[in-house]
Design a protein around this motif. Structure first.
Motif, short mmCIF file in Angstrom:
data_model
loop_
_atom_site.label_atom_id
_atom_site.label_comp_id
_atom_site.label_asym_id
_atom_site.label_seq_id
_atom_site.Cartn_x
_atom_site.Cartn_y
_atom_site.Cartn_z
N LEU A 36 42.96 17.20 100.86
CA LEU A 36 42.00 15.87 101.56
C LEU A 36 41.10 16.31 102.58
CD1 LEU A 36 45.35 13.62 102.00
CD2 LEU A 36 42.77 13.31 100.82
N PRO A 37 41.16 17.15 103.27
CA PRO A 37 40.23 17.72 104.42
C PRO A 37 38.74 18.16 104.23
CG PRO A 37 42.12 18.40 105.31
CD PRO A 37 42.67 17.96 103.75
N GLU A 38 39.53 19.43 103.06
CA GLU A 38 38.17 19.43 101.77
C GLU A 38 37.58 18.38 101.48
OE1 GLU A 38 37.22 22.86 101.81
OE2 GLU A 38 39.15 23.48 103.36
N VAL A 39 37.97 17.89 100.63
CA VAL A 39 37.13 16.02 100.10
C VAL A 39 36.59 15.84 100.87
CG1 VAL A 39 37.44 14.36 98.76
CG2 VAL A 39 38.48 16.31 97.95
N LEU A 40 37.47 15.15 102.35
CA LEU A 40 36.91 13.90 102.99
C LEU A 40 36.36 14.94 104.44
CD1 LEU A 40 39.12 11.32 102.16
CD2 LEU A 40 36.91 11.51 101.70
N PRO A 41 35.80 15.87 104.43
CA PRO A 41 35.10 17.01 105.88
C PRO A 41 35.10 15.70 106.85
CG PRO A 41 33.25 17.28 103.79
CD PRO A 41 34.74 16.02 103.24
N GLY A 42 35.06 16.02 107.91
CA GLY A 42 34.43 14.81 109.36
C GLY A 42 35.17 13.48 109.60
N TRP A 43 36.36 13.29 108.10
CA TRP A 43 36.15 12.17 108.24
C TRP A 43 37.45 10.54 109.40
CZ3 TRP A 43 40.92 9.45 107.20
CH2 TRP A 43 40.90 7.92 106.28
N ARG A 44 36.97 10.27 109.58
CA ARG A 44 38.54 9.83 110.52
C ARG A 44 37.73 7.91 110.71
NH1 ARG A 44 37.95 14.72 110.75
NH2 ARG A 44 37.34 15.23 113.06
N TRP A 45 39.17 7.86 110.93
CA TRP A 45 39.28 6.23 110.48
C TRP A 45 40.06 5.82 112.17
CZ3 TRP A 45 42.51 2.98 107.35
CH2 TRP A 45 42.32 1.73 107.68
N ALA A 46 39.23 5.46 112.67
CA ALA A 46 40.80 5.24 114.00
C ALA A 46 41.00 3.10 113.74
CB ALA A 46 39.19 4.63 116.07
N HIS A 47 42.54 3.30 113.52
CA HIS A 47 43.14 1.40 113.12
C HIS A 47 44.04 1.81 113.73
CE1 HIS A 47 43.76 -1.89 111.02
NE2 HIS A 47 42.12 -1.94 110.75
N GLU A 48 43.51 1.38 114.96
CA GLU A 48 45.61 1.12 116.09
C GLU A 48 46.23 -0.32 114.93
OE1 GLU A 48 45.21 0.87 120.35
OE2 GLU A 48 43.07 2.41 120.08
N PRO A 49 45.28 -0.81 115.28
CA PRO A 49 46.51 -1.88 114.25
C PRO A 49 47.64 -1.42 113.14
CG PRO A 49 44.54 -3.41 114.83
CD PRO A 49 44.60 -1.91 114.88
N LEU A 50 47.05 -0.83 112.62
CA LEU A 50 47.46 0.25 110.98
C LEU A 50 48.52 0.75 111.55
CD1 LEU A 50 48.09 0.11 107.68
CD2 LEU A 50 46.21 1.47 108.10
N HIS A 51 47.60 1.96 112.04
CA HIS A 51 48.88 3.07 113.12
C HIS A 51 50.11 2.09 113.15
CE1 HIS A 51 50.28 5.39 116.00
NE2 HIS A 51 50.24 6.17 115.32
N SER A 52 49.71 1.17 114.54
CA SER A 52 51.04 1.44 114.64
C SER A 52 52.23 -0.25 114.35
CB SER A 52 50.88 -0.57 116.10
OG SER A 52 49.65 0.15 117.31
N THR A 53 51.07 -0.75 112.83
CA THR A 53 52.09 -1.23 112.00
C THR A 53 52.78 -0.27 111.41
OG1 THR A 53 51.03 -2.78 111.93
CG2 THR A 53 52.63 -2.18 109.84
N LEU A 54 52.58 1.13 111.09
CA LEU A 54 52.77 2.06 110.43
C LEU A 54 54.02 2.76 111.05
CD1 LEU A 54 50.17 3.83 108.10
CD2 LEU A 54 51.76 2.72 107.90
N GLU A 55 53.97 3.12 111.90
CA GLU A 55 54.99 3.89 112.89
C GLU A 55 56.37 2.54 113.80
OE1 GLU A 55 54.96 6.70 114.01
OE2 GLU A 55 53.28 7.28 113.63
N THR A 56 56.02 1.62 114.20
CA THR A 56 57.24 0.77 114.05
C THR A 56 57.86 0.10 112.63
OG1 THR A 56 54.91 -0.78 115.00
CG2 THR A 56 57.14 -2.07 114.63
N VAL A 57 57.15 0.09 111.87
CA VAL A 57 57.88 0.10 110.59
C VAL A 57 59.04 1.72 109.99
CG1 VAL A 57 58.49 -0.14 108.11
CG2 VAL A 57 56.83 -1.52 109.18
N GLY A 58 58.39 2.22 110.40
CA GLY A 58 58.93 3.60 110.55
C GLY A 58 59.96 3.85 111.55
N GLY A 59 59.97 4.09 113.04
CA GLY A 59 61.23 3.48 113.73
C GLY A 59 62.45 2.44 113.78
N LEU A 60 61.88 1.79 113.01
CA LEU A 60 62.73 0.41 112.78
C LEU A 60 63.74 0.79 111.49
CD1 LEU A 60 60.90 -3.03 113.59
CD2 LEU A 60 62.77 -1.97 114.56
N ALA A 61 62.93 1.90 110.70
CA ALA A 61 64.07 2.04 109.79
C ALA A 61 64.10 3.17 109.70
CB ALA A 61 62.59 2.86 108.28
#
Length: 492
Positions: A36-61
């Motif tokens: 992935l880093p080789e295919v998408l070098p320097g790619w960044r996507w700062a999306h806090e709502p999605l990150h919070s959702t993923l971590e919340t679902v993972g934490g509750l699980a």
């Protein structure tokens, strides 16, 4: 129970094939993390709502999984999953704190410590898998839960005291060290479960081995990732996929458990219904047996006793009046035929023949005449035909047995010289009274006629009637049987 079902499904897969599938998944995850880093070098996507959702679902699980493992431990695993349950609870709590925190040192610290708690739970499986659970291990879920809550609150409440976790967009050694150590602990736990699976063949062991392997790979990728980068997002999704895999397993087991519980409930209800039916059948049999015993005692036995008295009288008459003795024997033979008919009816399970009012009066006259002729014991009949006509066939039959038993007791036990049989209507009730002037008895003490009087009481209960006995030594006996009749009144 649930594991047994899933083991039946995975048991047919050869170990080599199973290891190949798991190893292939692990290699594929590593390849994706590298590519992935080789295919998408320097790619960044700062999306806090999605990150919070993923971590919340993972934490509750993770929290849910910890609770399930505690329940499994209480059922049958002898403490094997206690450390892992604590690890899931601590990891889940810290992941929820991580999800609600803002990016910064605390944000990264919570994620690193969550991984450490989870890895510690898996790593300590080497201790609990020996079967000799140390007393300290039993407290681990609660210690980890309390520690995770304290760390989460401290991190959010006192951010100024936190170590530096990110510098120039890259993770510091302070951030990487817990993750690296957690990765090794996860791999150690995975190895422990693989070894357990080779010994036990249980599907849950291979499941948790795969789970630990995926967690270990995810933590390893974090070490070489940057915030919001492609590898960073990939390991988040990998962890979430692993949680879904576990939740699918738990959910499938839960549904199987619910199905078994529903089947067990249906079987229990059917068993209870069958038990009630058996109880009702037994009660019916016992009631029928009790009625048969009462009818035999108050009917056939009393009639047989009367025949005995008549035969004794005929025996005494033979020297003095042979002709009268022959006549008496003929009467006994006719009465014996009636007794035999009654016995056959009882043997066949048929109810006794019910009487109407007039038949009852005739039976009383015949009974009194027989007792007077055979025993020289006169009973005065005081029968109101209106009262007799108010009796139902069932009541008339029961009252006939009551009178037979009463007169039999007078003949056998009381040595009476006279008695009375009365049937009258009084204040809306039909009253039967049987009295004699015999020896009487003490109601407080045991007496020979107790069985017969108990039968009378049982008949009164069956009819909803009032039953009473008065007797004293040398004062005779009085038996009262009252049946309420609506709409009936005493005559003036």
């Amino acid at each position: 129970m649930v594991a047994g079902k899933i083991h039946a499904e995975t048991g047919h897969m050869k170990p080599f094939s199973l290891y190949t599938v798991i190893g292939g998944c692990g290699i594929a995850a590593l390849v994706m993390g590298v590519v992935l880093p080789e295919v998408l070098p320097g790619w960044r996507w700062a999306h806090e709502p999605l990150h919070s959702t993923l971590e919340t679902v993972g934490g509750l699980a993770a929290i849910f999984m910890g609770i399930v493992l505690l329940q499994r431990t209480a059922e049958h695993t002898k403490g094997k999953f206690i450390p892992m349950a604590g690890g899931f609870l601590g990891m889940g709590i810290l992941e929820v704190f991580h999800a609600v925190s803002i990016p910064g040192n605390g944000f990264v610290l919570l994620r690193s410590l969550a991984s450490f708690f989870g890895g510690l739970g898996f790593g300590l499986m080497w201790v609990s898998a020996t079967g000799k659970t140390h007393p300290t291990i039993k407290w681990m879920p609660w210690v980890m839960t309390g520690g995770a809550l304290a760390i989460g609150l401290w991190t959010i409440g006192f951010p100024q005291y936190l170590p530096v976790m990110v510098r120039d967009g890259a993770f510091t050694p302070t951030a990487v060290a817990p993750k690296s150590f957690a990765s090794m602990l996860f791999f150690a736990g995975s190895l422990r479960f693989f070894l357990d699976y080779r010994t036990s063949g249980r599907s849950e062991d291979i499941l948790f081995a795969s789970l630990a392997l995926m967690f270990g790979l995810a933590e390893l990728m974090f070490t070489y990732s940057v915030i919001w980068g492609s590898r960073w997002w990939f390991w988040h999704f990998l962890r979430l996929l692993t949680y879904f895999f576990v939740l699918g397993y738990v959910g499938r087991g839960y549904l199987a458990t619910v199905s078994e519980l529903r089947s067990s409930l249906i079987q229990t209800q059917q068993a209870e219904q069958a038990s009630r039916q058996s109880e009702q059948q037994l009660r019916t049999v016992l009631e029928a047996r009790e009625r048969l015993a009462q009818d035999l005692h108050d009917g056939v036995i009393q009639s047989t006793f009367a025949l005995k008295l008549n035969l004794e009288r005929c025996q005494r008459l033979i020297p003095q009046n042979p002709q009268e003795a022959l006549t008496g024997i003929s009467d006994v033979l006719m009465e014996l035929k009636i007794v035999i008919q009654d016995l056959r009816r009882h043997i066949s399970g048929l109810e006794p023949e019910c009487l109407n009012g007039r038949q009852w009066v005739e039976e009383m006259r015949t009974l009194v005449q027989t007792v007077k002729r055979s025993q020289n014991l006169p009973f005065d009949l005081q029968i109101d035909q209106e009262a007799a006509d108010l009796l139902t066939p069932e009541e008339a039959t029961h009252l006939l047995y009551v009178v037979k038993e009463s007169i039999s007791n007078s003949v056998r036990h009381s040595h009476a010289t006279s008695g009375t049989v009365s049937l009258q209507v009084r204040e809306g009730t039909v009253c039967l009274e049987v009295t004699d002037d015999g020896l009487g008895f003490d109601l407080e003490n045991t007496y020979e006629g107790v069985h017969g009087l108990n039968n009378m009481a049982a008949r009164a209960k069956r009819l909803g009637a009032h039953f009473k006995v008065w007797s004293k030594p040398d004062r005779g006996t009085r038996i009262l049987f009252e049946i309420a009749k609506k709409g009936s009144h005493a005559r003036a």
